[in-house]
Design a protein around this motif. Structure first.
Motif, short mmCIF file in Angstrom:
data_model
loop_
_atom_site.label_atom_id
_atom_site.label_comp_id
_atom_site.label_asym_id
_atom_site.label_seq_id
_atom_site.Cartn_x
_atom_site.Cartn_y
_atom_site.Cartn_z
N ILE A 42 0.86 -1.20 0.00
CA ILE A 42 0.00 0.00 0.00
C ILE A 42 0.89 1.24 0.00
O ILE A 42 1.63 1.48 0.96
N GLY A 80 2.83 4.28 -3.03
CA GLY A 80 3.72 4.33 -4.19
C GLY A 80 4.80 5.38 -4.04
O GLY A 80 5.24 5.98 -5.01
N ILE A 132 8.28 12.95 -2.46
CA ILE A 132 9.36 13.43 -3.35
C ILE A 132 8.77 14.26 -4.48
O ILE A 132 9.40 15.19 -4.98
N ILE A 164 17.14 17.16 -5.21
CA ILE A 164 17.52 16.20 -4.17
C ILE A 164 19.02 15.95 -4.32
O ILE A 164 19.49 15.67 -5.43
N GLY A 200 -5.62 3.83 -6.45
CA GLY A 200 -6.78 3.98 -5.57
C GLY A 200 -6.34 4.24 -4.15
O GLY A 200 -5.15 4.22 -3.84
C1 LIG Z 1 9.23 19.17 1.05
C2 LIG Z 1 10.01 17.89 1.32
C3 LIG Z 1 11.35 17.81 0.96
C4 LIG Z 1 12.07 16.63 1.20
N1 LIG Z 1 13.39 16.57 0.82
C5 LIG Z 1 14.09 15.43 0.98
C6 LIG Z 1 15.43 15.30 0.49
O1 LIG Z 1 16.01 16.23 -0.09
N2 LIG Z 1 16.07 14.11 0.71
C7 LIG Z 1 15.50 13.07 1.35
O2 LIG Z 1 16.11 12.02 1.48
N3 LIG Z 1 14.23 13.15 1.81
C8 LIG Z 1 13.50 14.29 1.64
N4 LIG Z 1 12.20 14.38 2.10
C9 LIG Z 1 11.64 13.24 2.83
C10 LIG Z 1 11.21 12.11 1.87
O3 LIG Z 1 10.47 12.66 0.79
C11 LIG Z 1 10.38 11.08 2.64
O4 LIG Z 1 11.14 10.58 3.71
C12 LIG Z 1 9.98 9.90 1.72
O5 LIG Z 1 9.26 10.36 0.60
C13 LIG Z 1 9.16 8.88 2.49
O6 LIG Z 1 8.80 7.87 1.62
P1 LIG Z 1 7.56 6.90 1.90
O7 LIG Z 1 7.50 5.98 0.73
O8 LIG Z 1 7.69 6.33 3.25
O9 LIG Z 1 6.26 7.83 1.96
P2 LIG Z 1 5.66 8.93 1.00
O10 LIG Z 1 6.70 9.57 0.18
O11 LIG Z 1 4.83 9.79 1.90
O12 LIG Z 1 4.70 8.11 0.01
C14 LIG Z 1 3.49 7.57 0.45
C15 LIG Z 1 2.68 7.04 -0.73
O13 LIG Z 1 1.52 6.38 -0.24
C16 LIG Z 1 0.36 6.81 -0.95
N5 LIG Z 1 -0.78 6.68 -0.03
C17 LIG Z 1 -1.01 7.37 1.13
N6 LIG Z 1 -2.15 6.94 1.73
C18 LIG Z 1 -2.64 5.96 0.92
C19 LIG Z 1 -3.79 5.12 0.99
N7 LIG Z 1 -4.66 5.19 2.01
N8 LIG Z 1 -4.02 4.24 -0.02
C20 LIG Z 1 -3.14 4.16 -1.06
N9 LIG Z 1 -2.02 4.91 -1.16
C21 LIG Z 1 -1.78 5.78 -0.20
C22 LIG Z 1 0.68 8.24 -1.35
O14 LIG Z 1 -0.10 8.61 -2.48
C23 LIG Z 1 2.18 8.13 -1.68
O15 LIG Z 1 2.37 7.69 -3.00
C24 LIG Z 1 11.45 15.53 1.85
C25 LIG Z 1 10.10 15.62 2.21
C26 LIG Z 1 9.37 16.79 1.95
C27 LIG Z 1 7.91 16.86 2.33
#
Ligand SMILES: Cc1cc2nc3c(=O)[nH]c(=O)nc-3n(C[C@H](O)[C@H](O)[C@H](O)COP(=O)(O)OP(=O)(O)OC[C@H]3O[C@@H](n4cnc5c(N)ncnc54)[C@H](O)[C@@H]3O)c2cc1C
Length: 305
Positions: free
Chosen positions: A8, A10, A39, A46, A78
């Protein structure tokens, strides 16, 4: 069809888990609202993801998505609304009322922007109020805007917006700016930003669109008004975990507790990787690393089931 694994999310954690699961030959479904997660909202390049000295958020997302889509896994766009245990398997239901079954599940739904919780916020979302400068910044060409939050995210947003807007107010609640020196220097050089510390946002006002905000000057206790056309919220994020109650334990920040070795939650076969778990450091590389760890652990779980 029953899947071995449902992922769950992307973002970097989910896409990495998908790449590993595909290569391991697991019958996998990845369900996500969007690709790239946080991202995709990154305003400046980045510079800490290995292999890319400097890359834009959009380009890194494209590269990860292309890599993911080369795997033999199914993808469903979704929003997941519920994850339940059905006998020995998991049942995952979406907002559009679809149901999917799997032996194991990896939660990687990351984090959503933390809301301001002031009057006017809900009314003006999409009408001057934005949580994503990359998505909405160009709408505010030559306008005066405010950024709420004086951390790195707020300052990076200011760096990005300085090329578009006329003037930027950065409002920070505490008396000290938390952004890195380098970001502070770049913002200073743009000479478009006015930084206001000790400012507690009180209200967002307007008619059809935002036209002002009020804040309390915490030193003088006076309420002040700023005439602005746009407001960008950069006050951090909160784990997107509301759909998974019951099967996992949370800490005081609503992050999911996991075993360090495998990213497994308290429910066998249910894993949580990336920003939504208790890991202290929320980065692209740590999210990707945990996605890989969880997929490998899910593979072992499915083999031994
Ligand atoms: C402004 C900003 C700048 C950043 N800069 C950096 C950087 O320079 N370097 C670095 O290393 N990190 C950076 N980060 C941190 C980094 O982006 C995050 O640590 C990373 O994206 C986390 O990845 P993740 O896959 O855990 O979650 P997320 O990136 O939050 O992805 C979550 C995914 O789950 C999906 N989703 C959510 N709820 C549901 C649901 N109920 N059903 C289906 N899909 C769902 C969303 O659509 C999304 O695709 C930054 C963050 C921000 C906000």
């Amino acid at each position: 069809m029953k899947y071995d694994l449902i992922i769950i999310g992307g973002g970097p954690a989910g896409m990495t888990a998908g790449i590993y699961a595909g290569r391991l030959g697991l019958k996998t479904l990845l369900i996500t609202k969007s690709f790239g997660g946080q991202i995709a909202k990154k305003a400046v390049s980045i510079e800490n993801y290995p292999g890319f000295e400097s890359i834009s958020g959009i380009e890194l997302v494209q590269k990860m998505e292309e890599h993911l889509k080369k795997q033999k896994i199914n993808i469903e766009m979704g929003e997941v609304r519920k994850v339940e245990k059905r006998n020995k398997d998991f049942l995952v239901s979406t907002k559009s009322k679809k149901e999917f079954q799997a032996k194991a599940v990896i939660l990687t739904s990351g984090a959503d922007p933390r809301p301001l919780e002031v009057p006017g916020e809900k009314e003006f979302i999409g009408r001057g109020l934005s949580y994503c400068s990359v998505c909405d910044g160009p709408i505010f060409k030559n306008k005066v805007v405010a950024i709420i939050g004086g951390g790195n995210a707020g300052f990076e947003t200011a760096i990005f917006l300085a090329k578009i807007v006329k003037k930027i107010y950065i409002l920070e609640y505490t008396s000290k700016i938390g952004a890195d020196e380098i970001n502070q220097e770049i913002v200073k050089k743009t000479s478009k930003a006015e930084i206001i510390t000790g400012a507690a946002l009180k209200e967002i006002k307007g008619k059809d669109f935002v036209n002002s905000i009020t804040y309390e000057d915490l030193k003088t206790k006076k309420i002040k008004t700023l005439k602005i056309k746009g407001i960008f919220v950069e006050i951090g994020s909160q784990p997107a975990t509301s759909y998974v109650n019951g099967l996992v334990d949370f800490n005081e920040r609503d992050e999911i507790k996991v075993e360090f070795e495998t990213c497994q939650t308290k429910t066998p076969g249910l894993f949580a990787a990336g920003d939504l778990n208790v890991g202290l450091f929320k980065q692209i590389v740590t999210a990707a690393g945990e996605g890989a760890k969880a997929a490998l652990a899910a593979y072992n779980y499915v083999q031994n089931k």
